[in-house]
Design a protein around this motif. Structure first.
Motif, PDB file in Angstrom:
ATOM      1  N   GLY A 212      87.180  74.804  84.125  1.00  0.00           N
ATOM      2  CA  GLY A 212      87.695  73.614  84.793  1.00  0.00           C
ATOM      3  C   GLY A 212      86.631  72.671  85.293  1.00  0.00           C
ATOM      4  O   GLY A 212      86.934  71.691  85.983  1.00  0.00           O
ATOM      5  N   PHE A 213      85.379  72.914  84.953  1.00  0.00           N
ATOM      6  CA  PHE A 213      84.252  72.134  85.478  1.00  0.00           C
ATOM      7  C   PHE A 213      84.130  70.757  84.839  1.00  0.00           C
ATOM      8  O   PHE A 213      83.855  69.764  85.512  1.00  0.00           O
ATOM      9  N   ALA A 214      84.298  70.653  83.536  1.00  0.00           N
ATOM     10  CA  ALA A 214      83.767  69.513  82.786  1.00  0.00           C
ATOM     11  C   ALA A 214      84.443  68.176  83.092  1.00  0.00           C
ATOM     12  O   ALA A 214      83.760  67.154  83.214  1.00  0.00           O
ATOM     13  N   VAL A 215      85.767  68.139  83.190  1.00  0.00           N
ATOM     14  CA  VAL A 215      86.441  66.849  83.410  1.00  0.00           C
ATOM     15  C   VAL A 215      86.082  66.260  84.769  1.00  0.00           C
ATOM     16  O   VAL A 215      85.621  65.115  84.845  1.00  0.00           O
ATOM     17  N   PRO A 216      86.248  66.981  85.894  1.00  0.00           N
ATOM     18  CA  PRO A 216      85.813  66.385  87.165  1.00  0.00           C
ATOM     19  C   PRO A 216      84.311  66.164  87.236  1.00  0.00           C
ATOM     20  O   PRO A 216      83.852  65.217  87.893  1.00  0.00           O
TER      21      PRO A 216
ATOM     22  N   MET B  46      93.438  73.249  83.601  1.00  0.00           N
ATOM     23  CA  MET B  46      93.124  73.521  85.006  1.00  0.00           C
ATOM     24  C   MET B  46      92.850  72.241  85.797  1.00  0.00           C
ATOM     25  O   MET B  46      93.337  72.084  86.917  1.00  0.00           O
ATOM     26  N   THR B  47      92.040  71.341  85.239  1.00  0.00           N
ATOM     27  CA  THR B  47      91.594  70.179  86.021  1.00  0.00           C
ATOM     28  C   THR B  47      91.673  68.870  85.249  1.00  0.00           C
ATOM     29  O   THR B  47      91.188  67.850  85.730  1.00  0.00           O
ATOM     30  N   GLY B  48      92.297  68.876  84.061  1.00  0.00           N
ATOM     31  CA  GLY B  48      92.345  67.662  83.247  1.00  0.00           C
ATOM     32  C   GLY B  48      93.067  66.506  83.898  1.00  0.00           C
ATOM     33  O   GLY B  48      92.807  65.345  83.575  1.00  0.00           O
ATOM     34  N   ILE B  49      93.935  66.799  84.868  1.00  0.00           N
ATOM     35  CA  ILE B  49      94.676  65.721  85.527  1.00  0.00           C
ATOM     36  C   ILE B  49      93.746  64.818  86.326  1.00  0.00           C
ATOM     37  O   ILE B  49      94.119  63.691  86.696  1.00  0.00           O
ATOM     38  N   GLU B  50      92.503  65.269  86.583  1.00  0.00           N
ATOM     39  CA  GLU B  50      91.538  64.403  87.277  1.00  0.00           C
ATOM     40  C   GLU B  50      91.189  63.157  86.455  1.00  0.00           C
ATOM     41  O   GLU B  50      90.568  62.222  86.984  1.00  0.00           O
TER      42      GLU B  50
END
Length: 543
Positions: A407-411, A436-440
């Motif tokens: 989940g690191f890369a997008v944010p 995990m974090t693409g909604i950022e």
């Protein structure tokens, strides 16, 4: 001055220009002071994204800041701060908290877990300094102590701000800071003499450039040493892009069986002197313990200690040692590059309709990178296959190369774009990590950022499947190209051929908005580097 004003004025003075976070009731008064400060506040979708963005920002800017509320926000941010600690990234976490009066008689207060000290005690395990600002007279000195520890150690710190303290006027007359520690002259001379003797006697030396060179902004010293001696430089998984990867002395990424090129592994392991400068000795950097380095032929110099062969010099400061070593007078070595860097081959017309493989994915991505396109990579083949990508600028490959959190890369791309507004981050992320974090990406869109996001879609947790398959590796299939419709901007595409990917990246870099490319790859295809890793892990653990 008011505590909140001093806190953010001092952080800005020490280099913080942006903050990442999410407000909450115990933190609202703190956020109000942040709003009035010169620091630009970026509100994220979820605290883990704020932490990852601050981590990536800190790696480029030298210090990062994340602001959250008490426990429900602070404990959400724990994993990114743990990763920043593991990989030496200087992040300050500021958490709002219950006030002094709230703590009287130990009431059951919302967001509280066990005691009012629970969150701070948890963060003590993943920071180098922490404080709870309950005393007006000591608040300023505590803020300074923590921020300076963050910068000195290049690791996170924790500052807890009770909501009824942030408006209080505090004294800000501070004592003179203690002078920085210096090396013991005799120990420094002995360490240098032993190192230079080892180098002089060698015929095939190599430098393994570690991540501390980038964290402490001394990469140039290692490059000058290499150029002075005509000695090649390799990097490891965590320190990839610590030195410019188009430098004529750059070998590639070394990591035992996970080396980016087996020629790199052969050269490093056959060297008769390995100068490991700022290098972490971890299972990932050493290829799941497949590295073959003879301690009798190595120097391991870090901010923790200086080790030359079997001797340890505890009273020698790393930067002093490296500064003097880079100016040493020694004869130049003979070096012939085992595999000089060649630009990736452009696609031939006959290839364009061929289906993608992971190896070809990285080749095509490499065709489009330049100094304006830093890469953020997530865990899995995004990072393992990505070791073969060469960037032309320092610190332009940003990934959790040791802690390995998903989940690191997008944010992280949001943090990179904040630190370098003119850049176009290229994001390499698997479909599992993206969920995990693409909604950022909605945050990136709101800020006018323009990342190019390549979702490597192999229908689930592909890395885990190679270690041990099972239904636990199945995830819901999303239409990733449609996420731009959800967030109200950007362009989504779907590709499955070499030519389709090549054209999609070209179009993305030409348009002035974010792009999400759903890259369909065969379910069971992985890069050679990930195959090597999987084989070693299965051999050691069974699978």
């Amino acid at each position: 001055m008011p505590l909140g004003e001093f806190l953010f004025a001092y952080l800005h003075h020490r280099g913080v220009k942006h903050s990442f976070g999410i407000p909450g009731d115990f933190a609202l008064s703190t956020f109000s002071w942040l709003d009035r400060s010169p620091i630009q506040q970026i509100t994220m979708c979820h605290e883990p994204g704020a932490g990852f963005a601050a981590d990536a920002y800190a790696r480029l800017n030298g210090i990062g800041l994340v602001c959250v509320t008490y426990c429900v926000g602070g404990l959400n941010a724990l994993n990114p701060i743990a990763g920043a600690y593991a990989e030496k990234s200087p992040v300050v976490l500021v958490s709002g908290a219950p006030g002094r009066k709230d703590r009287e008689k130990d009431p059951l207060l919302h967001h509280k877990v066990k005691t009012f000290e629970t969150q701070r005690r948890v963060y003590d395990e993943v920071t180098v300094a922490s404080t709870v600002l309950l005393d007006e007279d000591r608040a300023a000195s505590e803020i300074v102590r923590c921020v300076e520890a963050c910068l000195r150690h290049k690791r996170p710190v924790y500052i807890e701000v009770p909501h009824d303290m942030v408006d209080r006027v505090i004294p800000v007359e501070l004592a003179e800071p203690a002078p920085p520690a210096v090396s013991d002259p005799q120990a420094l001379a002995a360490a240098l003499a032993e190192t230079m003797e080892l180098i002089a006697a060698s015929k095939r030396p190599v430098i393994l450039a570690g991540v501390e060179l980038q964290r402490f902004a001394v990469s140039q010293l290692a490059i000058e040493l290499a150029e002075r001696l005509n000695v090649p430089i390799a990097a490891d998984m965590l320190s990839k892009a610590t030195v410019p990867e188009n430098h004529p002395l750059y070998l590639g990424v070394y990591g035992g069986a996970m080396s980016g090129d087996q020629a790199v592994r052969q050269y490093v392991e056959s060297a008769d002197c390995v100068l490991m400068l700022g290098t972490f000795i971890t299972d990932m950097s050493m290829g799941i313990n497949t590295a073959r380095l003879d301690r009798a032929k190595t120097v391991l110099a870090t901010t923790e200690s200086i080790k030359v062969q079997f001797h340890r010099y505890d009273e020698v400061r790393f930067i002093e040692y490296l500064t003097k070593l880079s100016a040493c007078e020694l004869p130049r070595k003979k070096f012939k590059h085992p595999r000089p860097h060649a630009e990736p081959r452009p696609l031939k017309p006959a290839e364009r309709d061929q289906p993608l493989t992971m190896a070809e994915f990285f080749r095509i991505v490499s065709l489009h990178l330049d100094e304006s396109t830093p890469v953020t990579a997530d865990v899995g083949d995004a990072i393992f296959g990505g070791v073969g990508i060469r960037t032309s600028r320092r610190a332009d490959f940003i990934a959790p190369g040791y802690y390995m959190t998903m989940g690191f890369a997008v944010p992280a791309a949001i943090g990179v774009a904040a630190a370098r507004p003119a850049s176009r981050p290229v994001v390499l992320v698997g479909d599992g990590a993206f969920q995990m974090t693409g909604i950022e990406l909605s945050t990136a869109l709101r800020l006018g950022q323009r990342p190019v996001v390549l979702v490597i879609n192999n229908e689930g947790y592909g890395t885990m499947r190679k270690l041990r398959d099972g239904r636990f590796n199945v995830i819901t299939q999303w239409n990733y190209a449609k996420i731009c419709d959800l967030i109200g901007g950007g362009v989504g595409e779907e590709v499955s051929t070499k030519g389709g990917l090549d054209q999609a990246i070209s179009r993305a870099l030409q348009r002035d908005t974010l792009t999400v490319i759903d890259v369909k790859v065969p379910r069971d295809d992985i890069s050679p580097q990930l195959q090597s890793l999987s084989t070693e892990v299965v051999r050691m653990r069974g699978g």
